[in-house]
Design an enzyme around this catalytic site. Structure first.
Site, mmCIF file in Angstrom:
data_model
loop_
_atom_site.group_PDB
_atom_site.id
_atom_site.type_symbol
_atom_site.label_atom_id
_atom_site.label_comp_id
_atom_site.label_asym_id
_atom_site.label_seq_id
_atom_site.Cartn_x
_atom_site.Cartn_y
_atom_site.Cartn_z
ATOM 1 N N GLU A 70 0.821 -1.208 0.000
ATOM 2 C CA GLU A 70 0.000 0.000 0.000
ATOM 3 C C GLU A 70 0.859 1.263 0.000
ATOM 4 O O GLU A 70 0.687 2.164 0.816
ATOM 5 C CB GLU A 70 -0.974 -0.030 1.171
ATOM 6 C CG GLU A 70 -2.003 -1.152 1.034
ATOM 7 C CD GLU A 70 -3.027 -1.162 2.153
ATOM 8 O OE1 GLU A 70 -2.721 -0.679 3.269
ATOM 9 O OE2 GLU A 70 -4.142 -1.658 1.933
ATOM 10 N N GLU A 77 -13.304 -9.216 8.450
ATOM 11 C CA GLU A 77 -12.018 -8.626 8.808
ATOM 12 C C GLU A 77 -11.357 -9.531 9.842
ATOM 13 O O GLU A 77 -11.961 -9.829 10.877
ATOM 14 C CB GLU A 77 -12.182 -7.215 9.356
ATOM 15 C CG GLU A 77 -10.888 -6.586 9.852
ATOM 16 C CD GLU A 77 -9.782 -6.600 8.801
ATOM 17 O OE1 GLU A 77 -8.744 -7.233 9.052
ATOM 18 O OE2 GLU A 77 -9.972 -5.988 7.725
ATOM 19 N N HIS A 90 -8.748 -8.149 0.662
ATOM 20 C CA HIS A 90 -7.984 -6.919 0.883
ATOM 21 C C HIS A 90 -6.782 -7.230 1.779
ATOM 22 O O HIS A 90 -6.825 -8.154 2.586
ATOM 23 C CB HIS A 90 -8.857 -5.849 1.525
ATOM 24 C CG HIS A 90 -9.746 -5.162 0.532
ATOM 25 N ND1 HIS A 90 -9.878 -3.785 0.481
ATOM 26 C CD2 HIS A 90 -10.535 -5.653 -0.457
ATOM 27 C CE1 HIS A 90 -10.720 -3.468 -0.496
ATOM 28 N NE2 HIS A 90 -11.136 -4.586 -1.073
ATOM 29 N N GLU A 91 -5.715 -6.443 1.588
ATOM 30 C CA GLU A 91 -4.451 -6.640 2.311
ATOM 31 C C GLU A 91 -3.859 -8.029 2.076
ATOM 32 O O GLU A 91 -3.134 -8.557 2.919
ATOM 33 C CB GLU A 91 -4.620 -6.409 3.823
ATOM 34 C CG GLU A 91 -4.986 -5.001 4.221
ATOM 35 C CD GLU A 91 -6.503 -4.763 4.193
ATOM 36 O OE1 GLU A 91 -6.933 -3.645 3.880
ATOM 37 O OE2 GLU A 91 -7.245 -5.720 4.510
ATOM 38 N N GLU A 103 -7.674 -6.130 -3.358
ATOM 39 C CA GLU A 103 -7.178 -4.760 -3.208
ATOM 40 C C GLU A 103 -5.685 -4.778 -3.510
ATOM 41 O O GLU A 103 -5.255 -4.420 -4.588
ATOM 42 C CB GLU A 103 -7.445 -4.258 -1.795
ATOM 43 C CG GLU A 103 -6.972 -2.842 -1.561
ATOM 44 C CD GLU A 103 -6.972 -2.487 -0.096
ATOM 45 O OE1 GLU A 103 -7.295 -1.339 0.230
ATOM 46 O OE2 GLU A 103 -6.627 -3.350 0.734
ATOM 47 N N GLU A 108 -9.380 4.271 -0.327
ATOM 48 C CA GLU A 108 -9.473 4.612 1.093
ATOM 49 C C GLU A 108 -8.374 5.573 1.527
ATOM 50 O O GLU A 108 -8.558 6.370 2.453
ATOM 51 C CB GLU A 108 -9.429 3.338 1.935
ATOM 52 C CG GLU A 108 -8.114 2.586 1.862
ATOM 53 C CD GLU A 108 -8.202 1.214 2.513
ATOM 54 O OE1 GLU A 108 -9.258 0.587 2.417
ATOM 55 O OE2 GLU A 108 -7.197 0.768 3.100
#
Length: 698
Positions: free
Chosen positions: A170, A413, A481-482, A500, A506
């Site tokens: 990221e 999550e 994601h991640e 992602e 974000e």
């Protein structure tokens, strides 16, 4: 050809000469040369239209056991050639049919009583090669200390890179020459949550470069399975890169049991940047899907209870109390903070908006207990993935959504506690099946537990794949994601619709993204597969929400529309708050109209770091959509409509930046007009600084 190659090898051994083996791409533009050095070191080099792409580079491994490494003293035992020219139809994608056309060279190497094979596939758009370890007594189980694959470049290429990191990708991209990477590394390694930068000079793949003599070169990998992800060591003096595998908790770089194989190392190359974006080589190097039933896998357009939290208008957590403990804390007795966004009444509003505007699903984050203290590196038992907060009525919301023809999208999550998630996965997916969920967004924020493992290590690579496979048993689509950056595995596991795995929208609420960011991502992160970039932010100035919030989305409103074409995903979100779309209903129409699945894709203009313009034909419809984006500089896009069928007239609705539009000073200025077009039309359109163009053609 096979007999001839065996004869040549035999003659070479008799004469004591090491003979190079050559392989050409089907169109003859790419030429691969493989040979052993005098010390028996395997090497390769690659040229494109006689220009050097990769100079002579070594291949091999350093292993943790055994006295002799897998890096020299090899002999060629056999060389075999083959070709393939077939086509296959993806379940979803950027085009209805994908051609798989390559020439292959299979090299069998021996080292005393051990054996290793290298399989090279040369496409018109690049090279893929991998190592294969046959089952054998003297190389049965071994640990990799490092893969020794080299990529020695022919010049000091312009390079688009992010720092090497075991746990996150990221970062924003930095553009330098290879020789400039070291000097820019400190600035590039700005603070990112849970980062684990590599201590030596290294960058991540996909790595995009442009040579001084006009070649576009992309280095990545395909079919990353049961193996750690590859980063790249940088030798800025030799203008070279080499493999740097992500280690496990013990510092090892891969546990191998023969028979085994590595991922493909990929080099996509062309003298036209458009061909980099149109390459399908990476997905072609993946195995076909083996699911018997794929009818439940559907491209999806969705909205979500998500942006509220990033703009400070809502909270994931139900309460502001901390030191909570699952299984012990009575959440019904916690004091509500009054900001919890995932409540029944609020989610119903999103469902109503989705139904009224043709969206398929509503993502809801923060619905389940545990968010009060979730980013905690000590805690193991973070979520159970089945227990809602007191103000979130699962049954009522599923009933209400079904009555509106909409589905609610699940959110898992993990907080990085992967061992906890794996213990609960079957119950979590059964809960989804029992309550009508068919899609899940998974998240891996924070350091991985078990401690010492990394997001991009071998264990986590296996976890992501096992999650997709388990989800398929429950007919669930996955958006991770991640996670580790994609390598074309969506061909094998088509329910793994999107990821992602890069710096997405974000971050616009956390300091912003440079305008060039989305002119680079298609050449880097998106080479391996679709990205859930979460576009569609219309309210770009955050002081609208709070005078204390000085963040700003660094695009014009029209550029946000263009992302629905340039930032491909079969799982496409309209990320802004519904009330902001209601303020700009005419611009919102493009998001409502744009497709999420395609018959064909046409790369009209492209230059990494500067601009991208793409046209796509909606699957099964006589409708086309065009998106163009630029960096911080205004430019004039030239849009050639020759992709349209000849002999017919069409109407193009053009969503353009206003005359005074600018990402910083006037981002919401736009115009909309309709003009007739045919396959002979060429349109010139100004794009504002940080701006874009979006067109629908019917």
């Amino acid at each position: 050809m096979f007999k001839k190659s065996l004869l040549l090898i035999g003659l070479c051994f008799l004469c004591g000469i090491i003979q190079a083996q050559e392989l050409k791409s089907p169109d003859g533009n790419l030429v691969l040369n493989f040979q052993l050095t005098d010390q028996g070191v395997p090497t390769y080099k690659l040229t494109y239209k006689t220009k050097d792409v990769i100079k002579e580079s070594k291949l091999g491994f350093a292993i943790a056991s055994g006295t002799e490494q897998l890096d020299k003293n090899f002999k060629v035992a056999d060389v075999q050639y083959s070709s393939e020219d077939t086509a296959w139809e993806p379940i979803w994608g950027e085009q209805r049919e994908i051609r798989n056309n390559y020439n292959e060279m299979f090299v069998n190497l021996t080292q005393d009583n051990r054996m290793i094979n290298i399989r090279f596939r040369l496409f018109n758009d690049g090279l893929g090669f991998r190592y294969e370890f046959p089952k054998q007594e003297n190389l049965f189980t071994f640990v990799i200390k490092e893969e020794l694959t080299e990529f020695n470049m022919a010049g000091d290429n312009k390079t688009f890179w992010i720092p090497g990191d075991y746990d996150t990708n990221e970062y924003t991209y930095t553009t330098t020459k290879i020789t400039g990477i070291a000097g820019a590394m400190k600035e590039a390694t700005h603070h990112v949550l849970d980062q684990f930068p590599i201590k030596t000079l290294a960058v991540q793949t996909p790595l995009m470069m442009k040579s001084d003599n006009g070649l576009y070169i992309n280095i990545h990998e395909a079919a990353l399975v049961d193996y750690p992800a590859m980063q790249l060591n940088v030798d800025d003096k030799k203008l070279a890169f080499s493999a740097h595998l992500v280690p496990d908790v013990f510092g090892n770089k891969g546990d191998m049991n023969t028979p085994a194989q590595t991922p493909w190392r990929t080099i996509v190359v062309s003298d036209d940047a458009r061909n980099i974006l149109s390459s399908r080589m990476i997905v072609n190097l993946n195995e076909p899907c083996t699911y018997e039933d794929v009818s439940w896998i559907k491209p999806t357009k969705y909205i979500g209870v998500w942006w509220q939290m990033f703009t400070g208008r809502g909270s994931w957590a139900y309460s502001d109390e901390t030191n909570i403990k699952l299984g012990v804390t009575d959440f019904a007795k916690l004091t509500p903070n009054g900001r919890h966004a995932a409540n029944t009444a609020n989610v119903k509003k999103y469902i109503d908006f989705a139904a009224a505007n043709g969206f398929d699903q509503v993502l809801v984050e923060g619905w389940n207990i545990g968010w009060e203290d979730w980013i905690n590196p000590v805690r193991e038992y973070l979520f159970d993935f089945v227990t809602p907060y007191p103000d979130f009525d699962v049954k009522e919301l599923q009933r209400y959504a079904a009555s509106k023809g909409v589905k609610v999208m699940m959110h898992h999550e993990t907080g990085g506690s992967v061992s906890n998630y794996e213990r609960h996965q079957k119950d979590a997916f059964q809960f989804m099946a029992d309550n009508g969920y068919n899609a899940v967004k998974t998240g891996y924020v924070s350091r991985i537990r078990p401690k010492g493992e990394h997001h991009d290590g071998q264990a986590m690579v296996n976890h992501y794949i096992n999650t997709a496979k388990l989800a398929a048993k429950y007919k669930v689509m996955v958006n991770s994601h991640e996670a580790v950056r994609p390598t074309g595995l969506y061909r094998t596991y088509p329910n793994w619709l999107a990821q992602e795995s890069a710096r997405g929208t974000e971050f616009e609420s956390m300091g912003g993204l440079p305008p060039e960011h989305t002119t680079i991502l298609p050449f880097t992160r998106m080479m391996g597969g679709p990205m859930d970039y979460t576009p569609g932010i219309f309210q770009t100035d955050f002081t609208y929400y709070s005078a204390d919030n000085h963040n700003r989305v660094r695009t014009t409103l029209v550029k946000q529309l263009a992302y629905y074409v340039t930032m491909y995903s079969p799982l496409q979100m309209a990320a802004d708050l519904p009330e902001n779309y209601e303020r700009f209903p005419d611009a919102f129409q493009f998001i409502k109209d744009v497709a999420v699945d395609w018959d064909n894709t046409y790369i009209l203009e492209a230059e990494p770091g500067d601009y991208v313009t793409i046209a796509r034909k909606a699957k099964g419809k006589n409708e086309w959509f065009i998106g163009g984006v630029t960096d911080e500089n205004a430019r004039e896009a030239v849009i050639d409509f020759s992709f349209l069928p000849a002999g017919a007239k069409y109407t193009a609705t053009i969503y353009a930046d206003g005359k005074e539009a600018d990402w910083e000073k006037n981002p919401q200025s736009y115009t909309i007009k309709s003009v007739p077009v045919t396959h002979k039309t060429k349109l010139k359109q100004r794009l504002a600084p940080g701006g874009g163009i979006a067109i629908s053609v019917k």
